[in-house]
Design an enzyme around this catalytic site. Structure first.
Site, PDB file in Angstrom:
ATOM      1  CG  ASN A   9      43.698  35.005  42.302  1.00  0.00           C
ATOM      2  OD1 ASN A   9      43.150  34.196  43.057  1.00  0.00           O
ATOM      3  ND2 ASN A   9      44.189  36.161  42.724  1.00  0.00           N
ATOM      4  CE  LYS A  11      41.656  38.701  42.715  1.00  0.00           C
ATOM      5  NZ  LYS A  11      41.794  40.140  42.719  1.00  0.00           N
ATOM      6  CG  HIS A  95      47.015  38.248  45.452  1.00  0.00           C
ATOM      7  ND1 HIS A  95      46.260  39.333  45.828  1.00  0.00           N
ATOM      8  CD2 HIS A  95      46.798  38.075  44.128  1.00  0.00           C
ATOM      9  CE1 HIS A  95      45.604  39.785  44.762  1.00  0.00           C
ATOM     10  NE2 HIS A  95      45.921  39.038  43.717  1.00  0.00           N
ATOM     11  CD  GLU A  97      42.757  40.680  46.138  1.00  0.00           C
ATOM     12  OE1 GLU A  97      42.485  39.468  46.249  1.00  0.00           O
ATOM     13  OE2 GLU A  97      42.472  41.348  45.131  1.00  0.00           O
ATOM     14  CD  GLU A 168      48.332  39.938  40.413  1.00  0.00           C
ATOM     15  OE1 GLU A 168      47.639  39.510  39.502  1.00  0.00           O
ATOM     16  OE2 GLU A 168      47.993  39.885  41.607  1.00  0.00           O
ATOM     17  N   GLY A 174      41.381  44.497  39.948  1.00  0.00           N
ATOM     18  CA  GLY A 174      39.947  44.523  40.204  1.00  0.00           C
ATOM     19  C   GLY A 174      39.302  45.884  39.958  1.00  0.00           C
ATOM     20  CB  SER A 214      41.973  45.175  35.020  1.00  0.00           C
ATOM     21  OG  SER A 214      41.493  45.553  36.297  1.00  0.00           O
TER      22      SER A 214
HETATM   23  P1  PGA Z   1      41.869  41.190  38.365  1.00  0.00           P
HETATM   24  O1  PGA Z   1      42.720  40.462  39.531  1.00  0.00           O
HETATM   25  O2  PGA Z   1      42.236  40.499  37.075  1.00  0.00           O
HETATM   26  O3  PGA Z   1      40.442  40.993  38.756  1.00  0.00           O
HETATM   27  O4  PGA Z   1      42.297  42.620  38.363  1.00  0.00           O
HETATM   28  C1  PGA Z   1      44.038  40.061  39.339  1.00  0.00           C
HETATM   29  C2  PGA Z   1      44.602  39.478  40.605  1.00  0.00           C
HETATM   30  O5  PGA Z   1      44.365  40.043  41.694  1.00  0.00           O
HETATM   31  O6  PGA Z   1      45.273  38.434  40.585  1.00  0.00           O
END
Ligand code: PGA
Length: 254
Positions: A9, A11, A95, A97, A168, A174, A214
């Protein structure tokens, strides 16, 4: 037997030039029998260039969001018919976010899932998660159960068999902070048993459940060896071709 699925992903990262450089670097590494399905969900403006760059390779290209209407006065949105033209194979829906910063609700998530299943063969990756406070209160299972019940309303067992669910936890995204393999397994198993109770055991046995938050080359092997974890949704580490492939290759030594 469920085939593992590792999806990046990106982003809001990578210009067209950076995206094409990623493709050139990773293509030579996509040889032989890969131990998983692989894809990268990228910004809309990079989709066309990447579906072309990855044509004839195992790497799928995905979108990170979609609207539930075919067309209309929805400034800034992209529809399922528009995505279909690009050749994307998957699309992230809901997601955290998007839920957090862009007012995505379970109701809109549900409409998007229904639309993708009704009008396309684009595979939805439905994200569910709990916050740190919810986990501290021991409410994670309840929160994820409520999300899934609303998000999946009206979807039949056949659709859910083709669905990918990404667990998630918001507190692990992140942050460089990962759920332990046991915590991730516990929630993925809980999601699978919820699907069994909402649908049936064969559907629960088919649905792909990813962990995200992560995931990195150093922790991927342990996380992906868990029985109910069928893959990963990878943010930061999917931006680097070597890290992405190390995560995929960690499946070879299992
Ligand atoms: P990350 O993000 O691996 O940077 O923690 C995962 C995601 O938000 O899909």
């Amino acid at each position: 037997m469920r085939r593992k699925f590792i999806c990046g992903n990106w982003k809001m990262y990578k210009t067209r030039a950076e995206a094409l450089a990623f493709a050139e670097q990773i293509k030579p590494l996509l040889t032989g029998d890969l131990p998983a399905d692989v894809a990268v969900a990228v910004p809309y403006t990079q989709i066309w260039a990447l579906t072309e760059a990855f044509a004839g390779t195992p790497m799928g290209v995905g979108a990170q969001n979609v609207h539930f209407a075919d067309e209309g006065a929805y400034t800034g949105e992209v529809s399922v018919p528009m995505l279909k033209e690009t050749g994307v194979s998957c699309c992230i829906v809901g997601h955290s976010e998007r839920r957090q910063y862009f007012a995505e609700t379970d109701e809109t998530v549900n409409k998007k899932l229904r639309k993708l299943f009704a009008d396309s063969s684009i595979r939805p990756i439905l994200c569910v998660s709990e916050t740190l406070e919810e986990r501290a209160a021991g409410a994670q299972e309840e929160i994820v159960r409520r999300q899934l019940e609303k998000d999946l309303e009206g979807l039949d067992a056949d659709m859910v068999s083709r669905l990918v669910i990404a667990y998630e936890p918001i507190w692990a995204i992140g942050m460089g902070r990962t759920a332990s393999p046991e915590q991730a397994q516990e929630m993925c198993a809980c999601i699978r048993s919820l699907i069994a109770s909402l649908y049936d055991a064969p559907t629960a046995g088919r649905v792909i459940i990813q962990y995200g938050g992560s995931v990195k080359p150093v922790n991927a092997g342990e996380i992906l060896s868990m029985p109910d974890i069928d893959g990963a949704l990878v943010g930061g580490a999917s931006l680097k071709p070597d890290d992405f492939m190390k995560i995929v290759d960690s499946l070879k030594i299992q």
